[in-house]
Motif scaffolding. Structure first.
Motif, mmCIF file in Angstrom:
data_model
loop_
_atom_site.group_PDB
_atom_site.id
_atom_site.type_symbol
_atom_site.label_atom_id
_atom_site.label_comp_id
_atom_site.label_asym_id
_atom_site.label_seq_id
_atom_site.Cartn_x
_atom_site.Cartn_y
_atom_site.Cartn_z
ATOM 1 N N CYS A 1 41.204 37.229 41.450
ATOM 2 C CA CYS A 1 40.484 37.421 40.251
ATOM 3 C C CYS A 1 41.102 37.907 39.116
ATOM 4 C CB CYS A 1 39.075 38.643 40.462
ATOM 5 S SG CYS A 1 38.019 38.231 41.561
ATOM 6 N N GLY A 2 40.639 37.486 37.900
ATOM 7 C CA GLY A 2 41.128 37.550 36.589
ATOM 8 C C GLY A 2 40.221 37.635 35.342
ATOM 9 N N ALA B 1 32.688 44.850 41.482
ATOM 10 C CA ALA B 1 34.052 45.657 41.660
ATOM 11 C C ALA B 1 34.487 45.659 42.812
ATOM 12 C CB ALA B 1 33.851 46.978 41.021
ATOM 13 N N ALA B 2 33.775 45.834 44.086
ATOM 14 C CA ALA B 2 33.758 45.943 45.449
ATOM 15 C C ALA B 2 34.624 44.641 45.848
ATOM 16 C CB ALA B 2 32.576 46.509 46.137
ATOM 17 N N ALA B 3 33.985 43.452 45.562
ATOM 18 C CA ALA B 3 34.262 42.194 46.005
ATOM 19 C C ALA B 3 35.985 42.015 45.255
ATOM 20 C CB ALA B 3 33.318 41.078 45.506
ATOM 21 N N ARG B 4 36.187 42.463 43.974
ATOM 22 C CA ARG B 4 37.448 42.056 43.202
ATOM 23 C C ARG B 4 38.597 42.997 44.157
ATOM 24 N NH1 ARG B 4 34.662 43.103 38.569
ATOM 25 N NH2 ARG B 4 35.806 45.462 38.562
ATOM 26 N N ALA C 1 39.478 36.993 27.681
ATOM 27 C CA ALA C 1 39.414 37.877 26.499
ATOM 28 C C ALA C 1 37.969 38.108 26.228
ATOM 29 C CB ALA C 1 40.008 37.129 25.445
ATOM 30 N N GLN C 2 37.057 37.436 26.721
ATOM 31 C CA GLN C 2 35.655 37.424 26.505
ATOM 32 C C GLN C 2 34.787 38.666 27.468
ATOM 33 O OE1 GLN C 2 36.776 34.455 26.248
ATOM 34 N NE2 GLN C 2 37.022 34.450 24.051
ATOM 35 N N GLY C 3 35.803 39.104 28.361
ATOM 36 C CA GLY C 3 35.418 39.781 29.343
ATOM 37 C C GLY C 3 34.793 39.301 30.503
ATOM 38 N N GLN C 4 34.794 38.081 30.774
ATOM 39 C CA GLN C 4 34.486 37.298 31.671
ATOM 40 C C GLN C 4 35.263 37.342 32.828
ATOM 41 O OE1 GLN C 4 33.710 33.566 29.527
ATOM 42 N NE2 GLN C 4 31.513 33.880 29.502
ATOM 43 N N TRP C 5 34.786 37.413 34.152
ATOM 44 C CA TRP C 5 35.794 37.183 35.178
ATOM 45 C C TRP C 5 35.670 35.936 35.874
ATOM 46 C CZ3 TRP C 5 38.852 41.027 36.952
ATOM 47 C CH2 TRP C 5 38.497 42.200 36.432
ATOM 48 N N GLN C 6 36.969 35.495 36.308
ATOM 49 C CA GLN C 6 37.150 34.196 36.845
ATOM 50 C C GLN C 6 37.764 34.310 38.264
ATOM 51 O OE1 GLN C 6 38.400 31.790 32.398
ATOM 52 N NE2 GLN C 6 40.006 32.238 33.772
ATOM 53 N N LYS C 7 37.443 33.340 39.090
ATOM 54 C CA LYS C 7 37.913 33.491 40.109
ATOM 55 C C LYS C 7 38.908 32.378 40.603
ATOM 56 C CE LYS C 7 34.112 31.241 42.423
ATOM 57 N NZ LYS C 7 32.909 31.382 43.524
ATOM 58 N N TYR C 8 40.032 32.673 41.226
ATOM 59 C CA TYR C 8 40.994 31.502 41.483
ATOM 60 C C TYR C 8 41.075 31.281 42.888
ATOM 61 C CZ TYR C 8 42.814 32.617 36.683
ATOM 62 O OH TYR C 8 42.520 33.018 35.407
ATOM 63 N N ALA D 1 35.352 29.307 52.332
ATOM 64 C CA ALA D 1 34.322 30.389 52.428
ATOM 65 C C ALA D 1 34.591 31.377 51.523
ATOM 66 C CB ALA D 1 34.223 30.689 53.970
ATOM 67 N N GLU D 2 35.763 32.061 51.497
ATOM 68 C CA GLU D 2 36.095 33.043 50.771
ATOM 69 C C GLU D 2 35.893 32.755 49.114
ATOM 70 O OE1 GLU D 2 39.857 34.679 51.602
ATOM 71 O OE2 GLU D 2 39.562 35.510 53.645
ATOM 72 N N TYR D 3 36.241 31.745 48.845
ATOM 73 C CA TYR D 3 36.223 31.253 47.576
ATOM 74 C C TYR D 3 34.924 31.212 47.161
ATOM 75 C CZ TYR D 3 37.144 28.797 43.137
ATOM 76 O OH TYR D 3 37.052 28.230 41.880
ATOM 77 N N ALA D 4 33.840 30.473 47.880
ATOM 78 C CA ALA D 4 32.651 30.255 47.665
ATOM 79 C C ALA D 4 31.787 31.565 47.472
ATOM 80 C CB ALA D 4 31.868 29.316 48.624
ATOM 81 N N ALA D 5 32.182 32.408 48.332
ATOM 82 C CA ALA D 5 31.426 33.841 48.434
ATOM 83 C C ALA D 5 31.948 34.786 47.323
ATOM 84 C CB ALA D 5 31.591 34.608 49.755
ATOM 85 N N LEU D 6 32.939 34.619 46.820
ATOM 86 C CA LEU D 6 33.620 35.535 45.997
ATOM 87 C C LEU D 6 32.947 35.731 44.374
ATOM 88 C CD1 LEU D 6 36.024 37.706 45.057
ATOM 89 C CD2 LEU D 6 37.392 35.713 44.479
#
Length: 602
Positions: free
Chosen positions: A265-266, A246-249, A269-276, A236-241
């Protein structure tokens, strides 16, 4: 007449010009170095130059209210001091206020913004296996479930699928993400950071040797979850993240312990956020022995952060990378997590047993050095939040400095007036010595600013003012010894040389006591009081140098001048006004008249 000692000492006494030339060369060299360095004024502390004051408040984690205690607060202060000093910031004040607040004062003219970011950063570092990853928010091309093994980056089209099926079968055709196997000292490659690496490779959920990887299945996070409830919560945390928020990160991973799976989160180089989705931590920051920012010229990685592990950490790191290397690509990835944020997620294809690792991720020099600084000095034992940041003006300190300088000028004027009235001509030598001591102190303080980060604060100014009395005391001891010799009936030149050994012992003992007091004060105190102790110790050492290389040789030269040697009444060495005894002479028995016979001998 009693003559001075012969031999080597007499030779040295007869050539005082050598000592004067030596101290003159030292003054010229130090002054030249000051102008060459471009620092012609002493560096000022926060009370004189202004700066930034930061208030940090300790925030307890869930169920850990008791962690906020004096021991942890003192440890946090010590770590913050080391971090700030590691940035080259000197005279920063870090001290507790109350039970859970820490005040950090950073002088103007330093990188206060970087220091502000570092002092409150917890710097909790973990190495965790990656279970799933994807682009987050509006940039995502799809919405994979937590069990997905691929990143949704641009590199995931076509090429990623081929590597996922062929990477394990053909080791000669290693992908860019496998460069860790060729890196020196077992360092993971920079190409495997989250910033723009191939997104098709991912790590299986269970990196242990018992977890099968040969089937190439893409496991779900539930493989490492402790139970159904925990797994459901994690999914659930992963799906909602949404890492673009910024607040969620900031809240991602909150409450996760070292042995739990978590989301994080990470940024690439392109400034895109990834979730793990990340598995339990295998290695933590306490296993890092040292860290350093280096520029990698061998690859396109640029600035990276190298780490050396402790013996125990090296074994843990070798174990986890060995387990990961047994898996088929793309299931051999782990994340380096700093304060719940992924800063790098390298791949490995063999066990890394060199006891070191490398963090890469499109760092610039400042970012790499900041990260290395935090890792070198350890994680804070508590979590802190920034309550307030205020700018400190130098107006009050400037007024106090002006008052202090006025007080110092008045004290110096009174000392000079006393010397003029009591010592008359000798006051010329004393004033000249004071000027030389003041000049050396100023130049050395100006050089110590860029060299060791010394900053002049109000207590340091007080130490310099106190040093006037210590320096004048050394001159008075020597002058009084010379006058004592004249009172005993000796002329000036032998009096100067005979008085020096006695005065020298007294001056050295007195200065040693002052320096010892300054050293003890410097060791046992903190903050501004150390500035007072440092200045007092420095000026005490300079007093010895000036007396030995300037005052004594100058008085030896003046003793050869008629004004002083003749005991002029304005020289301060007038035998009559000093109540001198008749000149010391060697008496002889009168010669016997010719033909005289002593009755006692008859």
């Amino acid at each position: 007449m009693v003559a001075p000692k012969k031999g080597k000492n007499a030779s040295a006494q007869s050539r005082p010009g050598r000592s004067l030339a030596l101290i003159l060369i030292a003054i010229v060299a130090l002054t030249g170095g000051m102008f060459a360095a471009g620092h012609t004024t002493p560096r000022l502390g926060i009370d004189l130059a202004g700066g930034t004051s930061i208030t940090l408040r300790a925030v307890p984690e869930a169920g850990q209210e008791s962690a906020i205690n004096k021991t942890n607060m003192d440890t946090a202060v010590e770590i913050m001091e080391r971090r700030v000093n590691g940035l080259g910031v000197s005279e920063a004040e870090v001290q507790t206020q109350g039970d859970r607040n820490i005040i950090v004062n950073i002088p103007k003219g330093t990188n206060s913004e970087e220091a502000r970011q570092q002092v409150g950063t917890t710097a909790k570092l973990y190495f965790r296996p990656v279970l799933a990853t994807e682009l987050s928010g509006a940039n995502a091309t799809g919405t994979p479930s937590p069990s997905a093994t691929g990143n949704a980056s641009d590199k995931a089209t076509g090429e990623a699928t081929d590597k996922a099926t062929d990477g394990a079968a053909d080791q000669d055709e290693a992908t860019d993400g496998d460069k860790a196997s060729d890196a020196p000292s077992g360092s993971p490659s920079a190409d495997s950071s989250p910033q723009g690496r191939a997104a098709s490779d991912a790590l299986k959920a269970d990196p242990s040797p018992s977890g099968g990887a040969s089937d190439g299945a893409s496991p779900s996070p539930s493989a490492s979850a402790p139970g159904d409830d925990a797994n459901a919560k994690l999914q659930a945390e992963y799906a909602a993240l949404d890492c673009t928020d910024a607040a969620a990160r900031a809240k991602a991973g909150d409450g996760a312990k070292q042995g739990d799976s978590m989301v994080a989160c990470g940024q690439n180089a392109q400034g895109q956020w990834q979730k793990y989705v990340l598995g339990p931590a295998a290695v933590d920051g306490t296993d890092v022995d040292s860290s350093e920012a280096v520029f990698n010229t061998q690859t396109a990685a640029g600035w990276t952060v190298t780490m050396k592990f402790t013996d125990g950490g090296a074994k843990k790191f070798a174990d986890i990378t060995g387990k990961l290397a047994q898996n088929q690509s793309p299931q051999n990835q782990f994340a380096i997590v700093l304060d719940n944020e992924v800063v790098s997620d390298p791949y490995v294809s063999q066990a890394l047993t060199g006891g070191s690792a490398e963090i890469s991720g499109s760092f610039d020099q400042e970012e790499a050095q900041g990260l290395a600084n935090m890792l070198s000095y350890g994680a804070l034992p508590l979590t802190f939040k920034e309550d307030s940041v205020t700018t400190v003006t130098a107006a009050l300190g400037g007024d106090q400095l002006e008052a202090g300088l006025i007080a110092g000028a008045i004290g110096l004027a009174l000392v000079i007036l006393y010397l003029l009235v009591y010592y008359r001509g000798l006051s010329f030598i004393a004033v000249a010595s004071l000027l030389v001591s003041a000049g050396l102190t100023y130049v050395i303080m100006s050089l110590l600013g860029p060299t060791i980060g010394f900053a002049l604060n109000l207590p340091a100014v007080c130490g310099a003012i106190v040093a006037i009395g210590i320096t004048a005391d050394s001159f008075i001891v020597y002058f009084e010894r010379v006058r004592d010799e004249i009172r005993e009936g000796r002329s000036l030149r032998p009096a100067v040389e005979r008085a020096w050994p006695r005065a020298r012992r007294t001056i050295l003992v007195s200065d040693f006591v002052s320096f010892l007091a300054a050293a003890v004060l410097f060791v046992v105190t903190v903050g501004k009081v150390q500035g007072f102790a440092f200045t007092l110790g420095l000026t005490t050492l300079l007093d010895v140098v000036v007396v030995f290389l300037f005052t004594k040789p100058l008085l030896t030269l003046m003793a050869r001048r008629r004004f002083f040697a003749s005991g002029h009444k304005w020289s301060g060495l007038d035998p009559k006004s000093l109540g001198a005894k008749p000149p010391l002479r060697r008496t002889r028995r009168p010669a016997r008249p010719a033909g005289h016979v002593d009755p006692k001998e008859a």
